[in-house]
Every structure is written in C-alpha cells, then in structure tokens.
Design an enzyme around this catalytic site. Sequence first.
Site, PDB file in Angstrom:
ATOM      1  N   CYS A 300       0.003  -0.772   0.778  1.00 11.40           N
ATOM      2  CA  CYS A 300      -0.316  -0.786   2.208  1.00 11.40           C
ATOM      3  C   CYS A 300       0.131   0.487   2.923  1.00 11.40           C
ATOM      4  CB  CYS A 300       0.278  -2.027   2.871  1.00 11.40           C
ATOM      5  SG  CYS A 300       2.094  -2.114   2.841  1.00 11.40           S
ATOM      6  N   HIS A 348       4.602  -5.086   5.591  1.00 14.22           N
ATOM      7  CA  HIS A 348       3.171  -4.797   5.452  1.00 14.22           C
ATOM      8  C   HIS A 348       2.670  -4.054   6.682  1.00 14.22           C
ATOM      9  CE1 HIS A 348      -0.673  -5.322   3.452  1.00 14.22           C
ATOM     10  NE2 HIS A 348      -1.215  -5.606   4.625  1.00 14.22           N
ATOM     11  N   HIS A 360      -6.775  -2.464   5.560  1.00 18.97           N
ATOM     12  CA  HIS A 360      -5.474  -2.474   4.892  1.00 18.97           C
ATOM     13  C   HIS A 360      -5.647  -2.734   3.398  1.00 18.97           C
ATOM     14  CE1 HIS A 360      -4.606  -7.086   4.770  1.00 18.97           C
ATOM     15  NE2 HIS A 360      -5.895  -6.886   4.859  1.00 18.97           N
TER      16      HIS A 360
END
Length: 385
Positions: A300, A348, A360
């Site tokens: 990420c 994240h 993402h």
Amino acid sequence: MPVLASHRKPRSTRTHSPAVGVTTAAIASVTLLSTQSAGAAPAPPKPTVEEIQKKVDDLYRQAGTATQEYNRAKESTDRQRRKVDGILDDIARRTEAINESRRALGSYAAAQYRAGAVGPTAALIFADSPQSYFDQTHLMDRLSERQRGAVADYEGKRAAAAKQRAEATKSLQSLTESQAALRTSKQTVQGKLAQARTLLARLTAEEKARLAELERKREAEARRKAQERAEAEAARAKAEAERRRQEEASREQRPESPVTPPPTGGSTYAAKAAKALEFARDQIGKPYVWGATGPSSYDCSGLTQAAWKSAGVDLPRTTWDQVKVGTRVATDDLLPGDLVFFYDDISHVGLYIGDGKMIHAPKPGANVREESIYYMPIYGSVRPA
C-alpha cells in the site's frame, strides 16, 4: 423289608459366582466410562463464518502492520549498509595515505641507516607509540623541519584511520541489529498470512459461499457510502460553480477595476495530484506484494510513494511516516491526490481519486484497484504537497 439306602452321589449344586463377577466388572467399567465422559470438557464450538471473517480480516491487518515494520527495518538496513560501505571505502583510502606517509618516513630511516647508524627516525618507526617516544626523548628537537612535517602527517592520518575503524565497528553493529529486525518482521508477516490461509482453507463449500456473500454485502455498503459522498461532492461543485458565475456577472456590472489573480497554490497541487493519479491508474491490476515498491507489484505505501514520486514529490516509505507529511485534512475536505489512512495503527493507505473512492494496493491475493474509502475504518487524511 428294610429300605435300602441309595448309593447315588448327591447332585452337586453349581455356583455362578464367576459370571456374577464378570457382570459386576462390566457394570463398573460402564460406570467408570460414563463418569469419565461426564467429566471431560466439551469440545469448543466451531466458529461461525462471521467470526472467521473477522479473524481473517484481523490477521490481514496485523500482516499489514508487520509489513510496515518490515519496510522500516529494510529502509534502516539499506541506509546502514550504504553508510558502512562509505566508511570502508574511506578507510581504504586512508590506509593508502598512511602507507604513503610510512614510505616517506622509511626513506628518512633508510638514509640514516646508510649514514652508518639507526637514527632517531628509524627508532621512531619501530616504536609502539611514536608520540610517546617524542615526549620521552625530545626527539622532535633533533628532526629537521621536513621530517617533523612527515611525522605529524603520519600521526594525523593514523589517528583519523583509527577513528574511522571505530565508527565502522559501530555502524556494523547497527547494521546487524537492522538485519535482525528485518528478519523478525518478515517472519511475522509470513506467519500472519499463513494463519489466514489456513483458516480459509478449512472452510467448507457452503461456508465459502456464505463468506463471499458477507464480503459482497460489505462492499455494497462501502459503495453506498461512496455514492452518497459523490453526490455531496457534486452538489458542492455545482454550488461553487454557481457562486463563481454570480461573481463574474456582478463583476461585469461594476466599473472596471484591477482584478487580483487567484492564488496558484490550489492549481499547482491539482496538477501534481493529476500526475500521481495517472501513475496510480496505470498500476491497476498489478498484484499486492508485501514490501514491494514496483514496478511490477506494490504494497500500500509503496504504491502511494511511487505515485507521488512520479509527480516530483518524495514521500517516506512507511504509512507511519507518510501520515506525518503535508497538511492534515478532514474526510469531508478530501481532494483527488490526498492520502487516506486506515485503522487505529495506521497500517494501510490509499490515494483518493474523488467521489468517495481511492486507488490502493489492498492485501495479499488482491490486485491494485479502485475501491470505496469506506471499506475500512478511516484513521485520517493528509495533503502531501
């Protein structure tokens, strides 16, 4: 006639005590087994699909946290390795310089030897501590100016080399510690992912179908929230356009006056964000791989770092450091290009594209994709440039 006594042996009466004993033992055994069964702890109930989903999600989140630990350790390891390599190169250069100084002193010693005696310069070379030899014998007064300069140069270079060697030893220790942290983080990530795979592999076909249905409902709810946000953003954009139209109309009705140009900060950010988003869109479909920074796969924070780098903005490697850059913005004020962070541990991050959506790199087994920002609990957001 007298009655004769019978000579038959009386019929013996058999006892059945052995049978009774066997029966008693059997009853006792049954009783004992019943008692043991009653005393045994009941088997734990099988977790529901909902509980398994929660556990798997939690394992993936923990793996995400461990991935950021891995990224930080790897960054530290790479930095320490570069530092150590630089120090070792410097030590090599200094060693060559020391050898040059030693050769210069050796030429003086050789000249004194040819003169017929081991002179003070030769004694100096073979001494354990040249400076201490000077202090004790006052040899410096007996050396020529040129010789004293050579000795001072030699001593200075030798001291600098010793300092570099000590620094190299310290840096090597830091490198070893960083490598150990790197291995630990890697093992943690692999362990969490293995647990998640094991849980999913144990599901029956019916349970897998139920899990898929739960996931569809979750995604549908996230899309619904994103749609609501998209409508709100569209309404704000319409209101802003109307406000500008009215200002323009009002300006045309007034006498001409100098017009102050609008600030360029917003347009500059929009241009950079457009480049970052264009890069991110080009990565859609590439797999998530923990610890990866491209170009064929990403995690990420690796994706957000690479996207903004394409726009000329350098972001740190981990989510924990990325959340500290730029300006914090509220979720309601998000603009395309902003970074959205998730979970309380900030494990994240995604790149906001507008309309309540982001690009993402989600998790192992998934590819880079567009998704609602409401799919996960939002921690906060930043505008990185």
